[in-house]
Motif scaffolding. Structure first.
Motif, mmCIF file in Angstrom:
data_model
loop_
_atom_site.group_PDB
_atom_site.id
_atom_site.type_symbol
_atom_site.label_atom_id
_atom_site.label_comp_id
_atom_site.label_asym_id
_atom_site.label_seq_id
_atom_site.Cartn_x
_atom_site.Cartn_y
_atom_site.Cartn_z
ATOM 1 N N ILE A 195 0.830 -1.169 -0.055
ATOM 2 C CA ILE A 195 -0.161 0.158 0.042
ATOM 3 C C ILE A 195 0.656 1.306 -0.146
ATOM 4 C CG2 ILE A 195 -1.710 1.334 1.292
ATOM 5 C CD1 ILE A 195 -2.945 -1.485 2.122
ATOM 6 N N PRO A 196 1.791 1.542 1.092
ATOM 7 C CA PRO A 196 2.654 2.520 1.041
ATOM 8 C C PRO A 196 3.569 2.665 -0.315
ATOM 9 C CG PRO A 196 3.072 1.449 2.747
ATOM 10 C CD PRO A 196 1.947 0.675 2.243
ATOM 11 N N ASN A 197 4.019 1.390 -0.561
ATOM 12 C CA ASN A 197 4.932 1.268 -1.880
ATOM 13 C C ASN A 197 4.393 1.572 -3.152
ATOM 14 O OD1 ASN A 197 6.980 0.332 0.068
ATOM 15 N ND2 ASN A 197 7.023 -1.720 -0.662
ATOM 16 N N SER A 198 3.108 1.606 -3.153
ATOM 17 C CA SER A 198 2.308 1.724 -4.469
ATOM 18 C C SER A 198 2.283 3.340 -4.555
ATOM 19 C CB SER A 198 0.865 1.386 -4.492
ATOM 20 O OG SER A 198 0.162 1.786 -3.399
ATOM 21 N N LEU A 199 2.589 4.208 -3.590
ATOM 22 C CA LEU A 199 2.551 5.750 -3.714
ATOM 23 C C LEU A 199 3.900 6.012 -4.592
ATOM 24 C CD1 LEU A 199 1.905 6.629 -0.145
ATOM 25 C CD2 LEU A 199 0.376 6.992 -2.198
ATOM 26 N N ILE A 200 5.050 4.875 -4.735
ATOM 27 C CA ILE A 200 5.762 5.287 -5.663
ATOM 28 C C ILE A 200 5.485 5.274 -6.907
ATOM 29 C CG2 ILE A 200 8.358 4.870 -6.132
ATOM 30 C CD1 ILE A 200 8.573 3.916 -3.135
ATOM 31 N N PRO A 201 4.979 4.170 -7.472
ATOM 32 C CA PRO A 201 4.840 4.111 -9.015
ATOM 33 C C PRO A 201 3.623 5.046 -9.566
ATOM 34 C CG PRO A 201 4.020 2.103 -8.055
ATOM 35 C CD PRO A 201 4.794 3.072 -7.038
ATOM 36 N N ILE A 202 2.552 5.509 -8.233
ATOM 37 C CA ILE A 202 1.562 6.497 -8.408
ATOM 38 C C ILE A 202 2.091 7.685 -8.965
ATOM 39 C CG2 ILE A 202 -0.479 7.589 -7.900
ATOM 40 C CD1 ILE A 202 -1.180 4.901 -6.331
ATOM 41 N N GLY A 203 2.991 8.189 -8.133
ATOM 42 C CA GLY A 203 3.909 9.308 -8.058
ATOM 43 C C GLY A 203 4.488 9.437 -9.287
ATOM 44 N N GLY A 204 5.039 8.455 -9.627
ATOM 45 C CA GLY A 204 5.719 8.231 -10.909
ATOM 46 C C GLY A 204 4.975 8.604 -12.180
ATOM 47 N N VAL A 205 3.850 8.141 -12.388
ATOM 48 C CA VAL A 205 2.836 8.256 -13.238
ATOM 49 C C VAL A 205 2.396 9.688 -13.405
ATOM 50 C CG1 VAL A 205 0.388 7.404 -13.969
ATOM 51 C CG2 VAL A 205 2.066 5.950 -13.535
ATOM 52 N N LEU A 206 1.996 10.235 -11.946
ATOM 53 C CA LEU A 206 1.545 11.628 -12.239
ATOM 54 C C LEU A 206 2.576 12.531 -12.617
ATOM 55 C CD1 LEU A 206 -0.533 11.549 -8.764
ATOM 56 C CD2 LEU A 206 -1.403 11.460 -10.892
ATOM 57 N N LEU A 207 3.917 12.300 -12.413
ATOM 58 C CA LEU A 207 5.198 12.934 -12.631
ATOM 59 C C LEU A 207 5.134 12.951 -14.367
ATOM 60 C CD1 LEU A 207 7.521 14.679 -12.148
ATOM 61 C CD2 LEU A 207 8.674 12.585 -11.949
ATOM 62 N N LEU A 208 4.894 11.772 -14.790
ATOM 63 C CA LEU A 208 5.178 11.591 -16.355
ATOM 64 C C LEU A 208 4.058 12.203 -16.962
ATOM 65 C CD1 LEU A 208 6.508 9.696 -18.484
ATOM 66 C CD2 LEU A 208 4.907 7.769 -18.335
ATOM 67 N N ILE A 209 2.720 11.973 -16.225
ATOM 68 C CA ILE A 209 1.716 12.919 -17.040
ATOM 69 C C ILE A 209 2.025 14.363 -17.128
ATOM 70 C CG2 ILE A 209 -0.682 13.619 -16.883
ATOM 71 C CD1 ILE A 209 -1.225 10.592 -15.773
ATOM 72 N N SER A 210 2.251 14.823 -15.980
ATOM 73 C CA SER A 210 2.690 16.185 -16.226
ATOM 74 C C SER A 210 3.923 16.449 -17.025
ATOM 75 C CB SER A 210 2.803 16.818 -14.604
ATOM 76 O OG SER A 210 1.779 16.603 -14.023
ATOM 77 N N ALA A 211 4.978 15.861 -17.059
ATOM 78 C CA ALA A 211 6.337 16.285 -17.910
ATOM 79 C C ALA A 211 5.844 16.045 -19.375
ATOM 80 C CB ALA A 211 7.147 15.081 -17.483
ATOM 81 N N VAL A 212 5.115 15.079 -19.629
ATOM 82 C CA VAL A 212 4.583 14.902 -21.104
ATOM 83 C C VAL A 212 3.622 16.174 -21.624
ATOM 84 C CG1 VAL A 212 3.387 13.341 -22.852
ATOM 85 C CG2 VAL A 212 4.928 12.479 -21.195
ATOM 86 N N GLY A 213 2.783 16.350 -20.607
ATOM 87 C CA GLY A 213 1.706 17.534 -20.755
ATOM 88 C C GLY A 213 2.290 18.674 -20.980
ATOM 89 N N SER A 214 3.599 18.993 -20.010
ATOM 90 C CA SER A 214 4.275 20.052 -20.080
ATOM 91 C C SER A 214 5.327 20.232 -21.469
ATOM 92 C CB SER A 214 5.199 20.322 -19.061
ATOM 93 O OG SER A 214 4.477 20.505 -17.921
ATOM 94 N N LEU A 215 5.810 18.992 -22.017
ATOM 95 C CA LEU A 215 6.164 19.148 -23.309
ATOM 96 C C LEU A 215 5.543 19.234 -24.411
ATOM 97 C CD1 LEU A 215 8.802 16.111 -22.864
ATOM 98 C CD2 LEU A 215 9.126 18.149 -23.442
#
Length: 165
Positions: A133-153
């Motif tokens: 459960i707490p470990n899943s925050l890592i890939p979830i955060g990564g997905v949110l980071l990816l979405i924002s970075a691609v969106g910003s690109l």
């Protein structure tokens, strides 16, 4: 492009709302634990662990919001001394590096989460929280980071940030 900006904007709004709730709850938990421990000599078995998980959430989930708003900590020594075109190129390069980093965060975070799940790992406390459960925050955060970075690109950073208004 407007739809990409909307996805990023609504994702960021959700993360900010979750963060606001977490930031409201965290001091209450700590206050309760301090009062229980020092006034009633009855420490809680859960407050420290839950506080750590909330703090972990507050570290990993907002990474994408910070990218979208250009709010990450950065050194501007070079950026302040180059032309606007050079600044644009460096910012785009930085976003590409963030995309690569996000992919690694997702991959490694997912592996950590799956390992915790497959091994039925739990925290070494009385709460025995399943660690996936707490470990899943890592890939979830990564997905949110990816979405924002691609969106910003794909969309100007200012466009995403101003869409939120």
């Amino acid at each position: 492009m407007k739809s990409i900006a909307n996805v990023v904007m609504w994702t960021n709004r959700g993360v900010v709302a979750i963060g606001a709730i977490a930031l409201s709850i965290l001091p209450l938990i700590v206050f309760y634990d301090v009062v229980a421990r020092y006034l009633f000599n009855a420490p809680t078995i859960w407050a420290t662990e839950v506080s750590i998980y909330i703090l972990q959430m507050l570290v990993f989930l907002p990474m994408g919001v910070l990218v979208s708003e250009g709010a990450h900590v950065r050194s501007t020594l070079l950026l302040d001394r180059i032309s606007s075109h050079g600044r644009y190129v460096l910012q785009r390069f930085g976003l590409i590096v963030i995309v690569i980093f996000a992919v690694f965060v997702i991959k490694l975070g997912w592996q950590l989460t799956i390992h915790a799940w497959s091994q039925s790992q739990t925290s070494a406390t009385l709460l025995a929280v399943p660690l996936w459960i707490p470990n899943s925050l890592i890939p979830i955060g990564g997905v949110l980071l990816l979405i924002s970075a691609v969106g910003s690109l794909l969309c100007p950073v200012n466009f995403i940030a101003s869409s939120a208004e």
